[in-house]
Enzyme design. Structure first.
Site, PDB file in Angstrom:
ATOM      1  N   GLY A 199       1.199  24.699  12.783  1.00 44.97           N
ATOM      2  CA  GLY A 199       0.583  24.169  12.791  1.00 44.97           C
ATOM      3  C   GLY A 199      -0.354  23.659  13.671  1.00 44.97           C
ATOM      4  O   GLY A 199      -1.143  24.396  13.445  1.00 44.97           O
ATOM      5  N   THR A 252       1.144  25.955  19.431  1.00 49.88           N
ATOM      6  CA  THR A 252       1.638  26.399  20.872  1.00 49.88           C
ATOM      7  C   THR A 252       3.092  26.012  20.841  1.00 49.88           C
ATOM      8  O   THR A 252       4.180  25.783  21.568  1.00 49.88           O
ATOM      9  CB  THR A 252       1.490  24.119  20.855  1.00 49.88           C
ATOM     10  OG1 THR A 252       1.723  23.537  20.107  1.00 49.88           O
ATOM     11  CG2 THR A 252      -0.106  24.347  20.892  1.00 49.88           C
ATOM     12  N   SER A 253       4.534  26.461  19.638  1.00 54.54           N
ATOM     13  CA  SER A 253       5.414  26.828  19.822  1.00 54.54           C
ATOM     14  C   SER A 253       5.431  28.005  21.815  1.00 54.54           C
ATOM     15  O   SER A 253       4.671  28.368  21.505  1.00 54.54           O
ATOM     16  CB  SER A 253       5.939  27.438  18.329  1.00 54.54           C
ATOM     17  OG  SER A 253       7.464  28.465  19.270  1.00 54.54           O
ATOM     18  N   ILE A 269      12.310  26.690   8.428  1.00 56.45           N
ATOM     19  CA  ILE A 269      13.233  28.000   7.842  1.00 56.45           C
ATOM     20  C   ILE A 269      14.065  27.129   6.296  1.00 56.45           C
ATOM     21  O   ILE A 269      14.386  28.077   5.095  1.00 56.45           O
ATOM     22  CB  ILE A 269      14.639  28.449   8.856  1.00 56.45           C
ATOM     23  CG1 ILE A 269      15.838  27.215   8.750  1.00 56.45           C
ATOM     24  CG2 ILE A 269      14.516  28.734   9.648  1.00 56.45           C
ATOM     25  CD1 ILE A 269      17.478  27.907   9.168  1.00 56.45           C
ATOM     26  N   LEU A 270      13.567  25.757   5.998  1.00 56.45           N
ATOM     27  CA  LEU A 270      13.695  25.129   4.874  1.00 56.45           C
ATOM     28  C   LEU A 270      12.970  25.068   3.913  1.00 56.45           C
ATOM     29  O   LEU A 270      13.097  24.286   2.978  1.00 56.45           O
ATOM     30  CB  LEU A 270      15.199  24.144   5.473  1.00 56.45           C
ATOM     31  CG  LEU A 270      15.990  23.797   6.295  1.00 56.45           C
ATOM     32  CD1 LEU A 270      17.082  22.906   6.522  1.00 56.45           C
ATOM     33  CD2 LEU A 270      17.177  25.403   5.697  1.00 56.45           C
ATOM     34  N   ARG A 282      -1.533  26.863  33.751  1.00 59.59           N
ATOM     35  CA  ARG A 282      -0.531  28.280  33.147  1.00 59.59           C
ATOM     36  C   ARG A 282      -1.320  29.575  32.641  1.00 59.59           C
ATOM     37  O   ARG A 282      -0.898  30.544  34.053  1.00 59.59           O
ATOM     38  CB  ARG A 282       0.446  28.032  32.475  1.00 59.59           C
ATOM     39  CG  ARG A 282       1.532  28.166  32.357  1.00 59.59           C
ATOM     40  CD  ARG A 282       1.948  29.565  31.551  1.00 59.59           C
ATOM     41  NE  ARG A 282       0.932  29.644  30.120  1.00 59.59           N
ATOM     42  CZ  ARG A 282       1.106  28.726  28.932  1.00 59.59           C
ATOM     43  NH1 ARG A 282       3.150  29.206  29.029  1.00 59.59           N
ATOM     44  NH2 ARG A 282       0.894  29.057  28.391  1.00 59.59           N
ATOM     45  N   TYR A 305      13.757  19.289  33.924  1.00 51.60           N
ATOM     46  CA  TYR A 305      12.925  20.405  33.561  1.00 51.60           C
ATOM     47  C   TYR A 305      13.010  20.773  35.220  1.00 51.60           C
ATOM     48  O   TYR A 305      11.846  20.688  35.896  1.00 51.60           O
ATOM     49  CB  TYR A 305      11.149  19.540  33.017  1.00 51.60           C
ATOM     50  CG  TYR A 305      10.278  20.290  32.386  1.00 51.60           C
ATOM     51  CD1 TYR A 305      10.195  20.211  31.032  1.00 51.60           C
ATOM     52  CD2 TYR A 305       9.676  20.464  33.399  1.00 51.60           C
ATOM     53  CE1 TYR A 305       8.703  21.063  30.245  1.00 51.60           C
ATOM     54  CE2 TYR A 305       8.457  20.849  32.745  1.00 51.60           C
ATOM     55  CZ  TYR A 305       7.730  20.892  30.718  1.00 51.60           C
ATOM     56  OH  TYR A 305       7.021  21.687  30.183  1.00 51.60           O
TER      57      TYR A 305
END
Lengths: 530, 530
Positions: A125, A128-129, A259-260, A390, A451
Site C-alpha cells: 500500500g 509504511t510497515s 497472506i489471504l 526518528r 506505547y
C-alpha cells in the site's frame, strides 16, 4: 512531491537545518556523550542490488518496473531497522519487480501469473510497515518476488450520504481519501500516525488503529464490506451495518496482512466533520493516580476522542511539560452538539483523582481544526514530525523506537515495570545509555494500549543489532506480562516469534487451512503470520 | 422450575386463564374469523420416538440420558415451526442421547469418542435457537447424534474488578450469570430476548444481539478471550482489551454455531450497574419522518441505550399507542453521570423532525430498574411475555413469527416495502389473513436493524407449511433488497439457502477448510453454516 527511498515521507520534509540543530541539541542534553555524527544515505546507483530473477509476461510487462530506485524503495518498510539498513546500503532482498496494477483485473492477472510461476507477491500500500510486512524476506523457495503496489487504485467510487458511507479503492493514501470526501462534508476520521503515507488497503490488512482514543477509531469498526482478490476468486461481502450471519467474513481478511488476498475496495463508515471541540491537559503529581484517573474516564461511558496519558518522561520530551506524575491529554469532539457536559464530567473525574488543570479547558466551535497553542497542540505537532525526526536520529546513531501493546488494567502496572526494566537492561547490555518513556495511544474500558518509547545512543554500524536485542527483550517482557505483541502495527515478519506463542495452535491450524484454500500455491506474502 | 418440553420457558409461566382470554380477544379483533381453538401438546409417552442408535461408553455413560423426555425436549429449538411440530407430536430426528458434561475435560472426552465413532455432536446451551441450530437434522451419514448440554458449566470463575471483566463458564444462563456478578456491583448488561433461557456460550456461538440499541450490546464486543474445545485441541485466546495481531481469533469462533468447537469459557467485559436513566416515547404523524429522526439520533454520537422505532401497527399492537407515524422509544442509561444533556439533545433532534412527546421525559436516579408506567414500560413488559404469547397463539393456529435483518439507511425504505409486500402476498397465497409490523431492534450510524412481525390466522395442521412459505417469501425479499438473512439470530439450518447466497465463495472455501482442520471427522453440528 518526491518520496524518500530510504526513509519516511517526502524528501523535502526531511529534518534539516535549524530543526536538525535543535533536535541534536535536545538529544545531546538527554544522552550526553552520544556520537551524533550525521550519516547520509548512499546513492542508489552505488547499491549492488542482485539482478531481477523474473520478468513480467505479455501485458503485465507494461505495469512492471525493475528500476533500481523502485526496487530499493520497495525492499524495506519504515521500521528503525529498515531505515538504518537503507542508510548502510544493506538491501539484501529487494523485490525483483515492482508491479503497479491499474485495475482490479490487473490484480487478478498478476496473481494468476504468480501462482503459476511460483513467484511471491507482496501486496504493497503505502509501504509504511514497521514490522517487516512488505520486505521480500521470504519463507520458502520462490522463483522471484514481486511488490504489488496498489497506488493506482486511488478513487472514492461512490458516496451514500444517507448512510454516511463510501465505496473506496484500497490504494488511496489518507490525504487523497479525505480530499475526495470533503465536498460531501464527510470524513473517515481515521488518522493513524502514518496517515499521509499509508493506504486504506494497508489499514485494513493490518487492522490499523486511528488517532482517537475510544469508539470508532480502529479501521476494523469502520468497515461495512470488503472486496478481496484471492487466487481462488474474488471475495465480496455484503454491505451491512451489522450482521450475525456466521463468523464475520470481513474479520477474516482484516489483519490478514496480504497472506489471504489483495484488498481492492471497501465500503467504509464515515462521519460528519466535527465542529465542536473541547481540549484539556491534566497534570498529575503521582503517576499511579494518573493511571487511575485515566481508567475512571475510560470506564465512565463518556468516550473521549482523546485520552492520552503521557508519563513524566514522555510529557517532558514530547510536550515540554514538567510534572512528577505525567499529563493526561483529554479531548471531546462532535459534529452534532457542544461537548461541554462531557468534558465537565471528565474533568470532575480527573480532579477527584488528584489531577490539576494549569490551563483552562479550551472549547472551540468551528469547522477548522483547533490550534490554539497549549500542551495538547504542542504534542500534536510533534506527533506528526516524529517519524521524520526518528529518521534524523537514526542517521545520527540514535536507537529510537517505540513498542506498542495492550493489556487489561489489572496487568498494566506489572507490565510497565517489566518492560521498562527489560528495556533499560537491554540498553545497558548493548553498551548504550538511554531513556524509556510510556504513553497510552488508546484506552478501553478494560485496559489501556501502552506505547513505549526507547531512545538510546548507539554505535554506528551496530544500531540494527543493538535494536534487535532491545526489541527482543521488550517483546519478551510484554508478552510474558500478558500484553499483545502488537496493538495496531501488525505482525509482519518481525513479530512472528511472539505472535506464534500468543495465538492458539488450533487457530493457527485453521488459519493455515484457510490460506491453503485461498492461496493454494502459497505465493501471498510468504513468511508473514504463518 | 420445570421447563416446558414443547415450548418456551417455564411450565408454570405459560399463558393461561385471563391472559389467554385477553390475548384471544385481541387476536380475534385483529384477525376476525380466525379459528382460535386451543390445541394441547401430546403426552411425552405418546410420542413414538425412534430407538437410540448409540450408547455412551464407559465413564461417559454416567453423563448421558436416553430418557424420552430429554430426547423430545432437545429435538427442536424454539422457532415457531419447532413449537408447532412439538404440539403435533412430530419429532422426526431427536438426538439419540443427551450428554451433560460436568467439566471441560468431559467435553474433550465426548468429542474424542464422537470423532472416533462417527457420531454427530450438537452443542446445546439453552436450546433457544429459532433457526434450527440445535435440531439433529443432519447433513451427512452418522452413526448417531448427541446433544451436548453445557448447562453444568454454570459458574463465574473469576472477577477482575479493576478491568471490569470476568471469566465465566459457557453454560450459565443469563439470570444465574447476573446473580453471580451482583455482589461485585457489575453486570454483563447483555439482555437478548431469550435472556432467561439462553447461555453465554450460546450467545457467543450465535453472535447474539443484546437489548440495547447502540454501542456495547452485541456479545461480539463484550469478549476479551474465549476457550474453545475443538477435536484438534483446546484453543484459548489471550485476554486483551484490544489487539492487532493477525485476524482476530475470537471472531472466527464468534458465530461459528458449534461447527468449529465447543465454547467452554470466556473472559467478558462488564459494566457498572446503571444508576441514572432517562426515557422518552416520541410520537410521529409520518413514518418517513420518524425514520429520519431515528437516523439523525443514530448519527448524532449520543449513543442512546434505547432507540427503538415502532411502526404504527407495532406501536398499537405491542405498546397500545395510536399514531399515524409510529413511536420512537428513546432511552439513556449511565452508571457514571445523569444523562439529561444527552436526552435533551436527542429530544431536540426528534422534535426538529416532527416528533412530539405526549408524556414528559422521565429521569430516574436509582439502582433499581425504572418502572413508572408509560408507553416504554408497557412495551418492555410485553417484550418479556412475547415468547410465551407466541406459543399460546401457535397452539391456536395463529402463525406468529418475526423476521430480523439489518440494512444500510439508503436501502431501508425499499426493503421495508418489499418485505411487507412479500409477507402480505405470501399470507394471501397460503389462504390466510394477517398483519405485518416493523420495529427497529438496533440502530447503527449507517443503518437500522429492522424486525418484522407477522401475525396470520392459519389452519391447524398446516401452519408449519404456511409458515415455511411466508418465511421463504420474506427471506427472498430481504435478501434481494440487500439485507442480511440474520442480524442476531444466527444461520442454523433454516437460514442456509440465503446465507449460502450472501457469503462469498472464497469465504465459504476458507471456512470449510478451517472446519476440516479443527474437526477432521466432521462431527460438529453438521448441516449448520456449511
Amino acid at each position: 512531491m518526491p518520496r524518500s527511498w530510504w526513509g519516511w515521507g517526502n524528501v523535502e520534509d526531511a529534518v534539516d537545518g535549524a530543526e536538525r540543530a535543535a533536535l541534536t541539541a535536545r538529544v545531546a542534553a538527554i544522552l550526553p556523550g552520544a556520537d551524533l555524527t550525521v550519516h547520509r544515505p548512499p546513492a542508489i546507483e552505488s547499491l549492488a542490488l542482485p539482478e531481477p530473477r523474473v520478468a513480467a509476461p505479455g501485458p503485465l510487462a507494461a505495469l512492471a518496473s525493475a528500476d533500481p530506485a523502485d526496487r530499493a524503495a520497495y525492499a524495506h518498510g519504515q521500521a528503525f531497522r529498515d531505515v538504518v539498513r537503507n542508510l548502510l546500503g544493506q538491501i539484501a532482498t529487494p523485490p525483483d519487480l515492482v508491479v503497479r496494477p491499474r485495475t482490479e483485473s490487473d490484480v487478478v492477472d498478476v496473481l494468476d501469473w504468480a501462482s503459476g510461476a511460483n513467484i511471491a507477491v507482496i501486496p504493497f500500500g503505502g509501504g509504511t510497515s514497521v514490522v517487516g510486512g512488505v520486505e521480500p524476506r521470504l519463507d520458502g523457495e520462490f522463483a522471484g518476488a514481486v511488490s504489488l503496489d496498489l497506488g493506482a487504485l486511488d478513487r472514492v467510487l461512490e458516496i451514500d450520504r444517507a448512510s454516511r458511507a463510501a465505496r473506496i479503492q484500497a490504494g488511496v493514501l489518507g490525504p487523497a481519501l479525505e480530499d475526495q470526501l470533503r465536498e460531501a462534508k464527510l470524513t473517515l476520521r481515521h488518522f493513524p500516525q502514518s496517515f499521509e503515507f499509508s493506504t486504506l488497503g494497508g489499514w485494513l490488512a493490518t487492522r490499523a488503529g486511528g488517532h482517537f482514543a475510544t469508539l470508532y477509531t480502529h479501521i476494523d469498526d469502520l468497515v461495512e464490506s470488503m472486496r478481496v482478490v484471492t487466487p481462488a476468486g474474488v471475495s465480496e461481502s455484503r454491505r451491512l451495518p451489522g450482521s450475525g450471519a456466521g463468523p464475520a467474513p470481513d474479520r477474516m481478511f482484516l489483519g490478514s496482512e496480504g497472506i489471504l488476498g489483495v484488498i481492492t475496495e471497501a465500503w467504509v463508515r464515515l462521519q460528519d466533520r466535527p465542529r465542536w471541540r473541547a481540549t484539556a491537559s491534566v497534570h498529575f503529581d503521582d503517576y499511579g493516580r494518573a493511571v487511575a484517573a485515566t481508567r475512571a474516564v475510560a470506564q465512565s461511558g463518556l468516550y473521549p476522542t482523546n485520552c492520552r496519558l503521557l508519563d513524566p518522561a514522555e510529557a517532558f520530551l514530547n510536550a515540554g511539560a514538567a510534572t512528577s506524575g505525567g499529563v493526561l491529554v483529554l479531548g471531546f469532539e462532535s459534529a452534532d452538539h457542544p461537548t461541554r457536559p462531557w468534558m465537565e464530567r471528565a474533568v470532575e473525574i480527573v480532579v477527584e483523582h488528584g489531577g490539576t488543570l494549569p490551563e483552562p479547558v479550551r472549547y472551540t466551535d468551528s469547522d477548522a481544526p483547533a490550534h490554539g497553542g497549549g500542551t495538547a497542540d504542542t504534542w500534536r505537532s510533534s506527533f506528526l514530525r516524529m517519524p521524520y525526526q526518528r529518521d534524523a536520529l537514526a542517521a545520527q546513531s540514535i536507537i529510537t523506537e517505540t513498542f506498542e501493546t495492550a493489556c487489561t488494567w489489572d496487568r498494566f502496572e506489572a507490565l510497565q515495570a517489566a518492560v521498562t526494566t527489560a528495556a533499560n537492561d537491554a540498553i545497558r547490555a548493548v553498551g548504550a545509555t538511554g531513556v524509556v518513556t510510556c504513553r497510552f495511544t488508546h484506552v478501553y474500558p478494560d485496559g489501556p494500549a501502552p506505547y513505549f518509547g526507547v531512545y538510546a545512543a548507539g554505535r554506528w554500524g551496530s544500531t540494527v543489532a543493538q535494536w534487535d536485542e532491545i526489541k527482543t527483550a521488550v517483546s519478551e517482557a510484554l508478552s510474558a506480562e500478558g500484553g499483545t505483541i502488537t496493538h495496531h502495527r501488525a505482525v509482519g515478519r518481525d513479530h512472528r516469534p511472539w505472535y506464534d506463542r500468543q495465538r492458539s495452535e488450533p487457530f493457527a491450524l485453521a488459519l493455515r487451512a484457510a490460506k491453503s484454500a485461498l492461496d493454494p500455491a502459497g505465493i501471498l506474502n510468504p513468511g508473514v503470520l504463518l
